[in-house]
Design a protein around this motif. Structure first.
Motif, PDB file in Angstrom:
ATOM      1  N   ALA A  40       0.704  -1.027   0.083  1.00 18.64           N
ATOM      2  CA  ALA A  40       0.089   0.078  -0.063  1.00 18.64           C
ATOM      3  C   ALA A  40       0.800   1.190   0.039  1.00 18.64           C
ATOM      4  CB  ALA A  40      -0.905  -0.115   0.979  1.00 18.64           C
ATOM      5  N   ALA A  41       1.923   1.375   0.699  1.00 20.09           N
ATOM      6  CA  ALA A  41       2.980   2.538   0.765  1.00 20.09           C
ATOM      7  C   ALA A  41       3.457   2.672  -0.585  1.00 20.09           C
ATOM      8  CB  ALA A  41       3.849   1.994   1.859  1.00 20.09           C
ATOM      9  N   PHE A  42       3.854   1.472  -1.277  1.00 20.03           N
ATOM     10  CA  PHE A  42       4.606   1.681  -2.487  1.00 20.03           C
ATOM     11  C   PHE A  42       3.548   2.184  -3.587  1.00 20.03           C
ATOM     12  CE2 PHE A  42       5.430  -0.302  -6.596  1.00 20.03           C
ATOM     13  CZ  PHE A  42       6.637   0.505  -6.851  1.00 20.03           C
ATOM     14  N   GLN A  43       2.204   1.683  -3.489  1.00 18.79           N
ATOM     15  CA  GLN A  43       1.255   2.158  -4.480  1.00 18.79           C
ATOM     16  C   GLN A  43       0.748   3.714  -4.288  1.00 18.79           C
ATOM     17  OE1 GLN A  43      -1.706  -0.722  -3.490  1.00 18.79           O
ATOM     18  NE2 GLN A  43      -1.305  -1.940  -5.344  1.00 18.79           N
TER      19      GLN A  43
ATOM     20  N   LEU B  91       3.131   5.671  -3.392  1.00 19.32           N
ATOM     21  CA  LEU B  91       4.033   6.415  -3.834  1.00 19.32           C
ATOM     22  C   LEU B  91       3.784   6.500  -5.579  1.00 19.32           C
ATOM     23  CD1 LEU B  91       6.968   7.700  -3.876  1.00 19.32           C
ATOM     24  CD2 LEU B  91       7.785   5.191  -4.122  1.00 19.32           C
ATOM     25  N   GLU B  92       3.444   5.436  -5.939  1.00 21.89           N
ATOM     26  CA  GLU B  92       3.220   5.516  -7.470  1.00 21.89           C
ATOM     27  C   GLU B  92       2.032   6.257  -7.846  1.00 21.89           C
ATOM     28  OE1 GLU B  92       2.440   0.969  -8.098  1.00 21.89           O
ATOM     29  OE2 GLU B  92       4.031   1.237  -9.593  1.00 21.89           O
ATOM     30  N   PHE B  93       0.787   6.508  -7.165  1.00 25.02           N
ATOM     31  CA  PHE B  93      -0.385   7.225  -7.114  1.00 25.02           C
ATOM     32  C   PHE B  93      -0.124   8.735  -7.033  1.00 25.02           C
ATOM     33  CE2 PHE B  93      -2.712   3.225  -6.428  1.00 25.02           C
ATOM     34  CZ  PHE B  93      -2.766   2.919  -7.609  1.00 25.02           C
ATOM     35  N   VAL B  94       0.730   9.117  -5.947  1.00 22.86           N
ATOM     36  CA  VAL B  94       0.415  10.592  -5.442  1.00 22.86           C
ATOM     37  C   VAL B  94       2.007  10.900  -5.774  1.00 22.86           C
ATOM     38  CG1 VAL B  94      -1.420  10.270  -4.091  1.00 22.86           C
ATOM     39  CG2 VAL B  94       0.663  10.074  -3.007  1.00 22.86           C
ATOM     40  N   GLY B  95       2.996  10.466  -5.813  1.00 20.03           N
ATOM     41  CA  GLY B  95       4.351  10.839  -5.862  1.00 20.03           C
ATOM     42  C   GLY B  95       4.990  10.646  -4.678  1.00 20.03           C
ATOM     43  N   ARG B  96       6.308  11.151  -4.660  1.00 21.79           N
ATOM     44  CA  ARG B  96       7.126  11.041  -3.514  1.00 21.79           C
ATOM     45  C   ARG B  96       6.866  12.155  -2.541  1.00 21.79           C
ATOM     46  NH1 ARG B  96      13.355  10.922  -4.611  1.00 21.79           N
ATOM     47  NH2 ARG B  96      13.310  13.295  -3.872  1.00 21.79           N
ATOM     48  N   ALA B  97       6.742  13.378  -2.823  1.00 22.63           N
ATOM     49  CA  ALA B  97       6.360  14.220  -1.849  1.00 22.63           C
ATOM     50  C   ALA B  97       5.204  14.096  -0.992  1.00 22.63           C
ATOM     51  CB  ALA B  97       6.104  15.516  -2.521  1.00 22.63           C
ATOM     52  N   GLU B  98       4.097  13.483  -1.692  1.00 15.25           N
ATOM     53  CA  GLU B  98       3.017  13.332  -0.912  1.00 15.25           C
ATOM     54  C   GLU B  98       2.769  11.927  -0.179  1.00 15.25           C
ATOM     55  OE1 GLU B  98       2.891  14.431  -4.056  1.00 15.25           O
ATOM     56  OE2 GLU B  98       2.032  16.620  -3.468  1.00 15.25           O
TER      57      GLU B  98
ATOM     58  N   ARG C 157       5.457  10.519   1.183  1.00 15.87           N
ATOM     59  CA  ARG C 157       6.524  10.417   2.172  1.00 15.87           C
ATOM     60  C   ARG C 157       5.895   9.958   3.692  1.00 15.87           C
ATOM     61  NH1 ARG C 157       7.646  15.487   5.317  1.00 15.87           N
ATOM     62  NH2 ARG C 157       6.134  16.977   4.410  1.00 15.87           N
ATOM     63  N   VAL C 158       4.738  10.585   3.820  1.00 21.81           N
ATOM     64  CA  VAL C 158       4.243  10.181   5.217  1.00 21.81           C
ATOM     65  C   VAL C 158       3.959   8.618   5.069  1.00 21.81           C
ATOM     66  CG1 VAL C 158       2.332  10.716   6.541  1.00 21.81           C
ATOM     67  CG2 VAL C 158       3.185  12.493   5.463  1.00 21.81           C
ATOM     68  N   HIS C 159       3.315   8.072   4.219  1.00 22.94           N
ATOM     69  CA  HIS C 159       3.080   6.629   3.914  1.00 22.94           C
ATOM     70  C   HIS C 159       4.250   5.841   4.005  1.00 22.94           C
ATOM     71  CE1 HIS C 159      -1.072   7.849   2.660  1.00 22.94           C
ATOM     72  NE2 HIS C 159      -0.461   8.724   1.545  1.00 22.94           N
ATOM     73  N   LEU C 160       5.139   6.166   3.431  1.00 22.46           N
ATOM     74  CA  LEU C 160       6.562   5.575   3.430  1.00 22.46           C
ATOM     75  C   LEU C 160       7.082   5.458   4.867  1.00 22.46           C
ATOM     76  CD1 LEU C 160       8.216   6.872   0.119  1.00 22.46           C
ATOM     77  CD2 LEU C 160       7.191   4.501   0.505  1.00 22.46           C
TER      78      LEU C 160
ATOM     79  N   THR D 164       7.816   2.328   7.112  1.00 19.45           N
ATOM     80  CA  THR D 164       9.160   2.161   7.857  1.00 19.45           C
ATOM     81  C   THR D 164       8.970   1.946   9.257  1.00 19.45           C
ATOM     82  OG1 THR D 164      10.233   3.540   6.149  1.00 19.45           O
ATOM     83  CG2 THR D 164      11.469   3.078   7.952  1.00 19.45           C
ATOM     84  N   VAL D 165       8.301   2.665  10.029  1.00 16.77           N
ATOM     85  CA  VAL D 165       8.265   2.786  11.488  1.00 16.77           C
ATOM     86  C   VAL D 165       7.754   1.134  11.915  1.00 16.77           C
ATOM     87  CG1 VAL D 165       7.409   3.466  13.727  1.00 16.77           C
ATOM     88  CG2 VAL D 165       8.171   4.894  12.066  1.00 16.77           C
ATOM     89  N   TYR D 166       6.358   0.972  11.026  1.00 17.58           N
ATOM     90  CA  TYR D 166       5.893  -0.401  11.282  1.00 17.58           C
ATOM     91  C   TYR D 166       6.684  -1.343  11.279  1.00 17.58           C
ATOM     92  CZ  TYR D 166       2.427  -3.857  10.889  1.00 17.58           C
ATOM     93  OH  TYR D 166       1.691  -5.102  11.180  1.00 17.58           O
ATOM     94  N   LEU D 167       7.571  -1.451  10.183  1.00 16.53           N
ATOM     95  CA  LEU D 167       8.187  -2.458   9.853  1.00 16.53           C
ATOM     96  C   LEU D 167       9.488  -2.602  10.980  1.00 16.53           C
ATOM     97  CD1 LEU D 167       8.521  -2.531   6.102  1.00 16.53           C
ATOM     98  CD2 LEU D 167       7.325  -4.249   7.344  1.00 16.53           C
ATOM     99  N   ALA D 168       9.883  -1.420  11.337  1.00 22.14           N
ATOM    100  CA  ALA D 168      11.167  -1.477  12.339  1.00 22.14           C
ATOM    101  C   ALA D 168      10.613  -2.117  13.476  1.00 22.14           C
ATOM    102  CB  ALA D 168      11.435   0.041  12.573  1.00 22.14           C
ATOM    103  N   LEU D 169       9.227  -1.782  14.030  1.00 23.12           N
ATOM    104  CA  LEU D 169       9.087  -2.335  15.048  1.00 23.12           C
ATOM    105  C   LEU D 169       8.117  -3.590  15.230  1.00 23.12           C
ATOM    106  CD1 LEU D 169       7.294   1.163  16.519  1.00 23.12           C
ATOM    107  CD2 LEU D 169       9.679   0.350  17.065  1.00 23.12           C
ATOM    108  N   ALA D 170       7.906  -4.085  14.040  1.00 27.03           N
ATOM    109  CA  ALA D 170       7.488  -5.319  13.930  1.00 27.03           C
ATOM    110  C   ALA D 170       8.110  -6.481  14.285  1.00 27.03           C
ATOM    111  CB  ALA D 170       6.854  -5.724  12.507  1.00 27.03           C
ATOM    112  N   PRO D 171       7.570  -7.668  14.960  1.00 35.21           N
ATOM    113  CA  PRO D 171       8.550  -8.780  15.358  1.00 35.21           C
ATOM    114  C   PRO D 171       8.760  -9.521  14.065  1.00 35.21           C
ATOM    115  CG  PRO D 171       6.321  -8.830  16.481  1.00 35.21           C
ATOM    116  CD  PRO D 171       6.160  -7.684  15.282  1.00 35.21           C
TER     117      PRO D 171
END
Length: 139
Positions: free
Chosen positions: A6-9, A11-18, A20-23, A27-34
């Motif tokens: 979903a984060a990658f999509q 990025l594709e749909f709204v561009g990198r600037a918008e 960046r919050v999704h990414l 990133t935080v979710y994956l960093a904290l995930a078991p």
């Protein structure tokens, strides 16, 4: 993984600037995930066994019987459809002859301990519990 996709999509749909919050959220979710590399280790162990020896035939109940004479020889006979049983589990062999299996070694991280207990119950290595959906098929 759905969150990452979903984060990658985004990025594709709204561009990198918008996006960046999704990414950043992903990133935080994956960093904290078991985390566990149990599946990767199991895959590597299976590959080692396959390299060490040539597997035998696929179990006859998993083989396709394309003509009637094969069924008379036992090919394609005896397959048990797991979804017809409680917990969608049916004890039957799937590995070819000569392969031992047992590659998966669960970790103590995340949901893995609970999943591992169910895996052991289904193989008769732990007693069935009253709360188990697959109690009747835990042999």
């Amino acid at each position: 993984m759905p969150l990452v996709v979903a984060a990658f999509q985004a990025l594709e749909f709204v561009g990198r600037a918008e996006a960046r919050v999704h990414l950043a959220e992903a990133t935080v979710y994956l960093a904290l995930a078991p985390k566990s590399n149990s599946a990767l280790k199991a895959l590597e162990a299976a590959g080692q066994e396959l390299r060490a020896q040539r597997p035998g035939r696929v179990p006859s109940h998993l083989q396709s019987a394309t003509f009637s004479g094969e069924r008379a020889l036992g090919i394609g006979v005896g397959y048990v459809y797991p979804h017809d049983h409680p917990g969608h589990w049916a004890p039957q062999r799937y590995l070819p002859e000569g392969l031992e299996g047992g590659y998966y070694r669960p970790s103590d991280q995340g949901h893995e301990p609970g999943l591992a207990d169910e895996w052991r119950r289904r193989r008769g290595r732990l007693p069935a519990t009253e709360s188990s959906d697959s109690e009747e098929s835990s042999t």
